[in-house]
Design an enzyme around this catalytic site. Structure first.
Site, PDB file in Angstrom:
ATOM      1  N   LYS A 268      -8.984  -5.101 -16.329  1.00 48.85           N
ATOM      2  CA  LYS A 268      -9.306  -5.140 -14.626  1.00 48.85           C
ATOM      3  C   LYS A 268      -9.106  -3.796 -14.257  1.00 48.85           C
ATOM      4  O   LYS A 268      -8.041  -3.180 -14.156  1.00 48.85           O
ATOM      5  CB  LYS A 268      -8.255  -6.140 -14.178  1.00 48.85           C
ATOM      6  CG  LYS A 268      -8.182  -6.079 -12.558  1.00 48.85           C
ATOM      7  CD  LYS A 268      -7.494  -7.593 -11.971  1.00 48.85           C
ATOM      8  CE  LYS A 268      -7.301  -7.290 -10.434  1.00 48.85           C
ATOM      9  NZ  LYS A 268      -6.628  -8.488  -9.820  1.00 48.85           N
ATOM     10  N   ASP A 273      -6.695  -3.124  -4.178  1.00 51.53           N
ATOM     11  CA  ASP A 273      -6.923  -4.596  -3.784  1.00 51.53           C
ATOM     12  C   ASP A 273      -6.083  -4.895  -2.348  1.00 51.53           C
ATOM     13  O   ASP A 273      -4.945  -5.217  -2.317  1.00 51.53           O
ATOM     14  CB  ASP A 273      -6.205  -5.396  -4.803  1.00 51.53           C
ATOM     15  CG  ASP A 273      -6.378  -7.147  -4.434  1.00 51.53           C
ATOM     16  OD1 ASP A 273      -7.218  -7.400  -3.714  1.00 51.53           O
ATOM     17  OD2 ASP A 273      -5.669  -7.679  -5.103  1.00 51.53           O
ATOM     18  N   LYS A 280      -4.098  -9.377   2.456  1.00 54.55           N
ATOM     19  CA  LYS A 280      -2.714  -9.219   2.137  1.00 54.55           C
ATOM     20  C   LYS A 280      -2.121  -8.944   3.285  1.00 54.55           C
ATOM     21  O   LYS A 280      -2.431  -7.926   4.073  1.00 54.55           O
ATOM     22  CB  LYS A 280      -2.488  -8.402   0.973  1.00 54.55           C
ATOM     23  CG  LYS A 280      -3.174  -8.863  -0.365  1.00 54.55           C
ATOM     24  CD  LYS A 280      -2.659  -7.995  -1.492  1.00 54.55           C
ATOM     25  CE  LYS A 280      -3.540  -8.273  -2.716  1.00 54.55           C
ATOM     26  NZ  LYS A 280      -2.728  -9.621  -3.476  1.00 54.55           N
ATOM     27  N   ASP A 350      -9.010 -13.048  -2.162  1.00 49.24           N
ATOM     28  CA  ASP A 350      -8.070 -12.082  -2.784  1.00 49.24           C
ATOM     29  C   ASP A 350      -7.982 -12.465  -4.287  1.00 49.24           C
ATOM     30  O   ASP A 350      -7.145 -11.948  -4.922  1.00 49.24           O
ATOM     31  CB  ASP A 350      -6.785 -12.377  -2.211  1.00 49.24           C
ATOM     32  CG  ASP A 350      -5.639 -11.362  -2.468  1.00 49.24           C
ATOM     33  OD1 ASP A 350      -6.024 -10.354  -3.011  1.00 49.24           O
ATOM     34  OD2 ASP A 350      -4.500 -11.690  -2.173  1.00 49.24           O
ATOM     35  N   GLU A 352     -10.064 -11.755  -6.364  1.00 47.08           N
ATOM     36  CA  GLU A 352     -11.018 -11.065  -6.609  1.00 47.08           C
ATOM     37  C   GLU A 352     -11.108 -10.609  -8.341  1.00 47.08           C
ATOM     38  O   GLU A 352     -12.305 -10.427  -8.961  1.00 47.08           O
ATOM     39  CB  GLU A 352     -11.198  -9.699  -6.020  1.00 47.08           C
ATOM     40  CG  GLU A 352     -10.369  -8.605  -6.357  1.00 47.08           C
ATOM     41  CD  GLU A 352      -8.820  -8.760  -6.384  1.00 47.08           C
ATOM     42  OE1 GLU A 352      -8.407  -9.786  -5.834  1.00 47.08           O
ATOM     43  OE2 GLU A 352      -7.955  -8.164  -7.171  1.00 47.08           O
ATOM     44  N   ARG A 354     -10.443 -12.134 -10.884  1.00 49.02           N
ATOM     45  CA  ARG A 354     -11.172 -13.120 -12.002  1.00 49.02           C
ATOM     46  C   ARG A 354     -12.728 -12.963 -11.894  1.00 49.02           C
ATOM     47  O   ARG A 354     -13.343 -13.378 -13.012  1.00 49.02           O
ATOM     48  CB  ARG A 354     -10.589 -14.573 -11.755  1.00 49.02           C
ATOM     49  CG  ARG A 354     -10.831 -15.176 -10.428  1.00 49.02           C
ATOM     50  CD  ARG A 354     -10.046 -16.223 -10.099  1.00 49.02           C
ATOM     51  NE  ARG A 354      -8.727 -15.817  -9.730  1.00 49.02           N
ATOM     52  CZ  ARG A 354      -7.660 -16.816  -9.540  1.00 49.02           C
ATOM     53  NH1 ARG A 354      -7.664 -18.035  -9.610  1.00 49.02           N
ATOM     54  NH2 ARG A 354      -6.334 -16.237  -9.510  1.00 49.02           N
TER      55      ARG A 354
END
Ligand code: BES
Ligand code: MN
Ligand code: ZN
Length: 500
Positions: A268, A273, A280, A350, A352, A354
């Protein structure tokens, strides 16, 4: 760092610090503290009685030898009970020695190996050297000169027991150096702030690694990503001003023979993020520069493969992007399909990782590998389940997962096998798309795994969720705060064991 070996008397070692290990039960049986010079042993026996040193785990005793013997200082490090001490913990023992070496500004260190049987001793040699190198690591390039306090250590000497058998110690040490370099690479990538390590920069670093190690390298630009129909990756990248990149490195073993196995690693690579529109909170966002630790782990691992001369073909794939907020960001409620055409209803931007992983896994499937292994900082839920230091391992082939877990144990990384319960699949059902990108609260690590499973076809697949162990909240043993390089050691160990 110069690595030396020594066997025989310790009193003759001209070093600033000599670390010796001691097991609690060896002390209880009133055997000599360590099998060393008589003079030294006498000294230590006295100190043991007078200082109440019992060799409990992490108990230490530092003595200045006042010129009575060549080593300037002796540090006795307790390892607890012998049966509770695992060989990889030799890294932690080394870290205790390094901490003291730092504080007394030692330029030279010698350390005895914990007493194990012959085979374990060879591995302990490797772990001791790894422990030394990894404990010296600091991410200090952004500190002003005065605050950088690099250790003064220039040589480390491994004291071999008389009965040392196994491969020549320098081979064990060179394996350790290769591995430590790979872990340091992963740590550096993870620690670099997101304003520096953009997806483009990550791709440049990958290209640099490929050039250094003679790996094939393909970097896809946004146009090519579009042409490859990685719409899930593009959706996540939409909110960022930074362009995404897709990274593909390949190692092909040298020689005429065809590689016996082909293994695809997927990491990943979300360089930051923010959560996207499902933003978040700041407290949960502060360390999200580390959301590419999976990418760092697979890059670290593949960087070590050429020097180890492995016989299997290895691919490293990374869908590199940021997850940001803007007018162009993907929305909650959007429906998007990636490479394999399965449509996904976005219920949380969030979740994201996957999505980016789904496209990378599909790309991996097309390479027709014997197995697919992905490493990802995928879910906070995995940390809720296993705590911050243990990775969750899921997979479609029980035996392979167990092989992987065994590699993790040998490498000294904490991992635990988690299930992929079919019954939870209903959490990912959507009335208007093939899948939703997130399920309910319970079993969040497992539904993330189940989501990924939809993109691996029939290829045997292992998924490693490293959300917890990839980043250390506080310093521990041979890991300073920040990126730990977790996963590299296990991947390298697994690839080496699958070599034949
Ligand atoms: N990158 C995070 C997971 C994470 C959390 C990594 C904490 C390291 C430390 C991931 O993209 C994420 O945000 N996951 C969500 C999933 C949820 C929205 C289904 C999570 O875990 O909360
Ligand atoms: Mn996220
Ligand atoms: Zn993430």
């Amino acid at each position: 760092m110069k690595i030396d070996f020594h066997s025989g008397g310790l009193g003759e070692l001209e070093v600033d610090l000599l670390a010796v290990s001691a097991f609690e039960d060896a002390l209880a049986e009133a055997r000599p503290l360590v099998a060393i010079d008589e003079a030294l042993d006498g000294l230590l026996t006295t100190l043991r009685e007078e200082e109440g040193f019992e060799a409990k785990e992490d108990q230490t005793l530092l003595v200045h030898t006042q010129g009575r013997i060549k080593p300037k200082r002796i540090l006795v490090i307790g390892l607890g009970k012998r049966q509770d001490f695992l060989v990889p913990e030799t890294r932690r023992y080394a870290s205790t020695a390094i901490a003291v070496a730092r504080s007394c500004q030692a330029r030279s260190l010698a350390a005895t190996l914990p007493a194990f049987d012959a085979l374990a001793t060879e591995r302990a040699t490797q772990f001791l050297v790894e422990g030394v190198l990894l404990s010296l690591y600091r991410f200090d390039r952004h500190l002003s000169e005065e605050r950088r306090r690099p250790a003064k250590l220039a040589t480390a000497t491994v004291v071999l027991p008389d009965e040392y058998k196994g491969v020549p110690p320098h081979l064990a040490a060179s394996r350790a150096q290769i591995l430590a370099e790979a872990v340091v690479l992963a740590r550096d990538l993870t620690n670099q702030p997101a304003n520096e390590l953009t997806p483009t920069k990550l791709a440049e670093c990958a290209a640099g690694i490929a050039k250094d190690r003679g790996l094939e390298c393909k970097i896809l630009t946004p146009r090519e990503i579009e042409r490859s129909r990685m719409r899930l990756l593009l959706a996540v990248a939409g909110g960022s001003d930074e362009e995404p990149r897709f990274i593909h490195l390949t190692y092909r073993p040298k020689g005429k023979e065809k590689a016996q196995r082909k293994i695809v690693l997927v990491g990943k690579g979300v360089t930051f993020d923010s959560g996207g529109l499902s933003l978040k909170q700041t407290a949960n966002m502060v360390d999200m520069k580390g959301d590419m630790a999976g990418a760092a782990a697979v890059l670290g691992a593949i960087s070590a493969v050429p020097s180890l001369g492995l016989k299997c073909e290895v691919h490293a794939l990374i869908a590199a992007t940021e997850n940001m907020v803007s007018g162009a960001a993907y929305r909650v409620g959007d429906i998007i399909a990636g490479i394999n055409g399965k449509s996904v209803e976005i219920v949380n931007t969030d979740a994201e990782g996957r999505l980016t992983m789904a496209d990378a896994l599909c790309y991996g499937v097309k390479l027709k590998p014997d197995e697919l292994i992905d490493v990802a900082t995928l879910t906070g839920a995995c940390m809720v389940a296993l705590g911050p230091h243990t990775a969750g391992v899921m997979g479609t082939d029980y035996t392979r997962v167990e092989h992987f877990m065994a590699a993790a144990r040998r490498a000294g990384e904490d991992m635990w096998h988690l299930p992929l319960p079919k019954r939870l699949k209903s959490q990912l059902e959507s009335p208007i798309a093939d899948l939703k990108n997130s399920g309910e609260r319970w079993g969040g690590a497992l539904t993330a795994g189940l989501f990924l499973q939809e993109f691996v076809d029939e290829i045997p697949w292992i998924h490693v969720d490293i959300a917890g162990p990839s980043f250390a909240e506080k310093e521990w043993a041979y890991m300073p705060r920040g990126g730990t390089g977790f996963g590299v050691a296990t991947l390298v160990e697994y690839l080496s064991s699958r070599d034949g």
